[in-house]
Design an enzyme around this catalytic site. Structure first.
Site, mmCIF file in Angstrom:
data_model
loop_
_atom_site.group_PDB
_atom_site.id
_atom_site.type_symbol
_atom_site.label_atom_id
_atom_site.label_comp_id
_atom_site.label_asym_id
_atom_site.label_seq_id
_atom_site.Cartn_x
_atom_site.Cartn_y
_atom_site.Cartn_z
ATOM 1 C CG HIS A 207 -0.316 0.118 2.547
ATOM 2 N ND1 HIS A 207 -0.202 1.309 3.216
ATOM 3 C CD2 HIS A 207 0.227 -0.827 3.355
ATOM 4 C CE1 HIS A 207 0.385 1.103 4.391
ATOM 5 N NE2 HIS A 207 0.666 -0.187 4.496
ATOM 6 C CB CYS B 45 0.957 -4.065 5.388
ATOM 7 S SG CYS B 45 -0.506 -5.080 5.703
#
Length: 424
Positions: free
Chosen positions: A324, A343
Site C-alpha cells: 500500500h 504490511c
C-alpha cells in the site's frame, strides 16, 4: 580490478554463457500480529510536502534478483568466498574513530586490505595509511552492496560489517541460494517480487526488471511474512478500519482531550455492519467508559491523511498482508526501512499499480490511474489476469555481473548478522 573480482567474473561469464474495536472487517496490519505492537504514524504530527508525480518507467535494463543468472552468480560467489576462507579469511579492521577522506591513520591500511580482499578496491601505489579518493569510492561501493549508507565514511556499522567472518558470509550465501533455488521452479514470467530483507520491490516481465522501488517492511516485532500469492485487485482511495490497539493506545487519549480530533483525522465512529451500520457523534459518547472498546469501531475515510494512502494492492494470504501507499514519505529515505506493522509500504506505488494495470487493461495507463486516485473516491478494480507475487526474505544474493549483496538479518531468520543497532 582485483584478481579476486576478476576471477569471479570469469567464472560468471562461463556460467552465463552456457482487530478493530468490535467484530467485523479488520485492517490487515492488525490481523495476525500482537495487537499491542501495532505501528501507526499520525500524518498530522509531521507536516510534509505532497509527493510529486514520479516517473513510472524503469529505464535501466536489470537482471531480476530471482533468476538463473543470479543463481549462477551466487554459486560463483560461494566458491570465491570459500577460496578466501582457505587462505585464512580477511583480517579484522580495528575499532576506533571514524575514518574519512583526508585522514592519515594506520587503520586505513587495514581498510584497504579488507576492501581488496573482496574486490571492492584494487591495490594502488601510494601511502597505505592515507584515506584518499580511491578509498572513499571503494568504501561507498562496499557500503552500497551491504545495505549501508554509501557515504564513504568508515564508522562503527561499516567496521562491524567488514569484520563479519568469511564463514558467516558463506553460510548466508548458501542459505539464501537455497531459498532462491526452491522458488525458481514456481516463478512466473510476469511477477512482482518483494525482497523483505533487501527492502525493495521488483516488477519483472520476461526476465527484465521493469519497475524497481524502495519499500518499508515490518519491524522485528511485527515481521512481514514470506508469501507466495497472486495480485487480484487494486483499491483506489481505500478506507482504513482502525485496529483496536491503535484506537486504544494512540487515539483514545487524544479523543478524551478533544473529541474533534476524530473529525480532523477523517475518522468516523461506527456501530453495526452491513445494512445495520450507523454512525455516531463522538461528542455524545462517554469516552471514559472502560467498555468503550467493545461498543464502537473506527473507520478512516479516504483522503490525503488516510493511513493506507491512496492505493492498496490486494493478494490473498493467511496473514492479511498487502502492499500500500502511505501519507508519510520520509521513512523511504532511510537505509533501514523496517517500521511497518507487517504490511509493505511502497514508494511511488502509482508506478507499480500502473505496471500491474496496464498489462491487464490497456486503457488503464498512468493518466487514468492518476485520475482515479485524484478523484478521492473509493473504488476496487479486479485484475482480469492475476499477477503472481512473491514476498521472500533474502539477506544475501549476487547480481548477474558478480556484485555480491548482503543485508542485515533483522528478523534473525538466518542466524547470521545484524548491525542495524549500531550507529555509524
Amino acid at each position: 580490478m582485483s584478481s579476486i573480482l576478476f576471477r569471479l567474473r570469469l567464472v560468471l561469464l562461463a556460467g552465463l554463457l552456457a482487530t478493530p474495536l468490535s467484530a467485523g472487517p479488520v485492517h490487515a496490519e492488525a490481523t495476525s500480529y500482537g495487537a499491542q505492537e501495532t505501528h501507526w504514524v499520525d500524518p498530522w504530527s509531521a507536516k510534509e510536502a505532497p509527493e510529486t508525480a514520479a516517473d513510472t518507467s524503469f529505464s535501466e535494463t536489470r537482471t531480476p534478483t530471482l533468476s538463473d543468472r543470479s543463481i549462477t552468480a551466487a554459486s560463483a560467489a560461494i566458491e570465491h568466498y570459500r577460496s578466501i576462507a582457505a587462505q585464512g579469511g580477511w583480517k579484522r579492521v580495528a575499532a576506533g574513530e571514524r575514518l574519512e577522506r583526508g585522514v592519515r591513520d594506520p587503520r586505513v591500511a587495514q581498510v584497504r586490505e579488507r576492501l581488496i580482499a573482496t574486490g571492492d578496491q584494487t591495490a594502488l601505489p601510494g601511502d597505505p595509511d592515507f584515506y584518499d579518493a580511491s578509498v572513499e569510492e571503494a568504501v561507498a561501493r562496499y557500503q552500497k552492496r551491504n545495505g549501508l549508507e554509501p557515504d564513504g565514511i568508515v564508522g562503527r556499522r561499516t567496521i562491524a560489517a567488514m569484520n563479519v567472518p568469511v564463514q558467516t558470509r558463506i553460510r548466508q550465501l548458501e542459505t539464501n541460494l537455497r531459498r532462491i533455488s526452491a522458488l525458481m521452479p514456481k516463478l512466473e514470467r510476469r511477477h512482482v517480487f518483494v525482497n523483505i530483507a533487501g527492502q525493495e520491490v521488483e516488477a519483472v516481465n520476461d526476465g527484465v526488471v521493469e519497475f524497481n522501488e524502495r519499500v518499508i517492511v515490518g519491524k522485528p516485532s511485527r515481521q512481514t511474512p514470506e508469501i507466495t500469492s497472486q495480485v487480484t485487485s487494486i483499491t483506489f482511495n481505500p478506507y482504513w478500519y482502525v485496529p483496536r490497539s491503535i484506537a486504544m493506545a494512540d487515539m483514545l487519549p487524544k479523543i478524551k482531550n478533544n473529541p474533534g480530533y476524530l473529525r480532523r483525522q477523517g475518522i468516523r465512529v461506527l456501530q453495526g455492519w452491513d445494512q445495520n451500520i450507523r454512525e455516531l457523534d463522538p461528542e455524545n459518547i462517554d469516552w471514559s467508559n472502560p467498555r468503550v472498546n467493545e461498543a464502537y469501531y473506527f473507520r478512516q475515510d479516504p483522503g490525503p491523511g488516510n493511513s493506507l494512502g491512496s492505493l492498496k494492492i490486494n493478494f490473498p494470504n493467511n496473514d492479511a498482508i498487502f502492499l500500500h501507499d502511505t501519507p508519510t514519505k520520509t521513512l523511504f529515505g532511510r537505509q533501514e526501512r523496517n517500521f511497518s506493522s507487517g504490511c509493505v509500504r511502497v514508494r511511488n506505488v502509482r508506478g507499480l499499480v500502473t505496471w500491474l494495470m496496464t498489462a491487464d487493461k490497456a486503457d488503464w495507463d498512468a493518466t487514468r490511474v492518476g485520475t482515479a486516485v485524484d478523484s478521492g473516491q473509493y473504488r476496487n478494480v479486479s485484475l482480469g489476469v492475476p499477477v503472481p507475487i512473491y514476498l521472500v526474505y533474502l539477506t544475501a544474493w549476487a547480481e548477474a555481473d558478480g556484485v555480491v549483496n548482503f543485508r542485515d538479518d533483522v528478523y534473525d531468520r538466518d542466524g547470521s548478522v545484524n548491525t542495524s543497532a549500531l550507529k555509524n
